[in-house]
Design an enzyme around this catalytic site. Structure first.
Site, PDB file in Angstrom:
ATOM      1  N   HIS A 102      -7.573  -2.126  -4.175  1.00 59.50           N
ATOM      2  CA  HIS A 102      -6.276  -1.743  -4.748  1.00 59.50           C
ATOM      3  C   HIS A 102      -5.761  -2.809  -5.712  1.00 59.50           C
ATOM      4  CE1 HIS A 102      -5.629   1.955  -2.656  1.00 59.50           C
ATOM      5  NE2 HIS A 102      -5.744   1.408  -1.461  1.00 59.50           N
ATOM      6  N   HIS A 150       0.831  -1.210   0.000  1.00 56.26           N
ATOM      7  CA  HIS A 150       0.000   0.000   0.000  1.00 56.26           C
ATOM      8  C   HIS A 150       0.863   1.257   0.000  1.00 56.26           C
ATOM      9  CE1 HIS A 150      -2.952   2.998   1.138  1.00 56.26           C
ATOM     10  NE2 HIS A 150      -3.887   2.125   0.813  1.00 56.26           N
ATOM     11  N   GLU A 168       1.337   4.149  -2.699  1.00 53.46           N
ATOM     12  CA  GLU A 168       1.335   5.522  -2.166  1.00 53.46           C
ATOM     13  C   GLU A 168       2.657   5.947  -1.522  1.00 53.46           C
ATOM     14  OE1 GLU A 168      -2.065   6.104   0.398  1.00 53.46           O
ATOM     15  OE2 GLU A 168      -3.454   5.415  -1.142  1.00 53.46           O
TER      16      GLU A 168
END
Ligand code: CO
Length: 305
Positions: free
Chosen positions: A251, A189, A219
């Site tokens: 995601h 992530h 990210e």
């Protein structure tokens, strides 16, 4: 309604609320006192997922924990209120957030609780969970009957130096076929939080095993461009994309393996790579479940079950 009768209604409601609070407090402590026995429970905490594939990964972890502690009650809490509301709306299922789940367990007379964090890194979400657990711990440390006799919280999967090597070993073994004649990119992530550095540390640990294994994040760092720059230095033509998240949810289905132009799958295909996306969360990998079980065992400390 006149202001006088409004005040009466208000004080009536106040009295009712006070009665319920008193009843709850008496009932709660009476229950624990009645039996005087230790009651153990496990609370699994995940961000949550509203897609079936994501829920499968959480159930897989839940089942693994139940197999490891067959005589202990296992519950699940989510931290994402958006997801909890969505599930309540669409599936008519109520899932509690950690503070509520723990309050219910205390009320039901649980005395010893271990909380399993399914977080990958000790980031902002983990800190929030830590604060909740610390709150319950401090209730009891003040000599009250509130809270639990014991409450433990597991560390995230990537918390210390040993974890990077263990995770690298686990991932490279689980995806050894894909990594033999192609590159494997584990996509995490990523976060603005300092703990984002854990992904770069995992990359170093993976490269100790093989140059074919990469770590990227959506990210944080390493970024897509970071991974591409390293990938180009190898002779790989095939790439397997693996979500490095507990669940293969939104995601995984969009940012990583989706059909849109800006997904990792599309961007790497455009670079000429043969891309195979995997739609399996880490929670569905047996070897990762084992790591979580070990973390949970540590959270129990020397509490005899
Ligand atoms: Co996200």
């Amino acid at each position: 309604m006149s202001s006088v009768s409004f005040m009466r209604v208000k004080s009536l409601i106040g009295a009712l609320v006070a009665m319920f609070v008193l009843w709850g407090a008496l009932g709660g402590s009476a229950m624990a006192e009645e039996t005087g026995e230790a009651k153990h429970g496990i609370l699994i905490v995940a961000f949550g997922s509203s897609v079936p594939e994501g829920q499968e990964a959480i159930s897989a972890v839940e089942n693994a924990v139940k197999r490891a502690w067959p005589d202990t009650e296992v519950r699940v809490a989510f931290t994402s209120r958006i997801i909890m509301r969505k599930i309540a709306r669409e599936q008519n299922r109520v899932i509690d957030e950690p503070a509520v789940a723990l309050a219910k367990m205390a009320y039901e007379g649980f005395t010893h609780v271990a909380v399993l964090s399914t977080h990958i890194i000790p980031g902002a979400e983990y800190q929030d969970l830590e604060a909740v657990v610390d709150g319950f711990r401090s209730m009891h440390s003040r000599g009250t009957k509130a809270g639990f006799t014991y409450i433990g919280l597991s560390l995230p999967l990537l918390s210390n130096a040993n974890d990077f090597e263990r995770m690298a070993k686990t991932l490279t073994e689980s995806y050894s076929n894909e990594g033999r004649d192609g590159a494997v990119i584990f996509v995490g992530h990523g976060t603005h939080h300092f703990s984002d550095a854990a992904y770069s540390a995992l990359q170093m640990a993976l490269w100790r095993v093989s140059p074919n294994f990469f770590v990227g994040t959506i990210e944080g760092m390493p970024s897509y461009d970071d991974v591409l720059a390293q990938l180009r230095k190898t002779r790989n033509k095939k790439v397997t994309l693996v979500p490095a998240m507990l669940v293969a949810g939104d995601h995984a289905q969009n940012d990583i393996g989706g059909g849109e132009d800006d997904s990792w799958r599309s961007m790497l295909s455009k670079e000429g790579y043969g891309v195979t996306p995997k739609f399996q969360g880490l929670g569905q990998v047996g070897a990762v479940q084992k790591l979580l079980i070990d973390k949970l065992r540590e959270a129990w400390g020397d509490q005899a079950l």
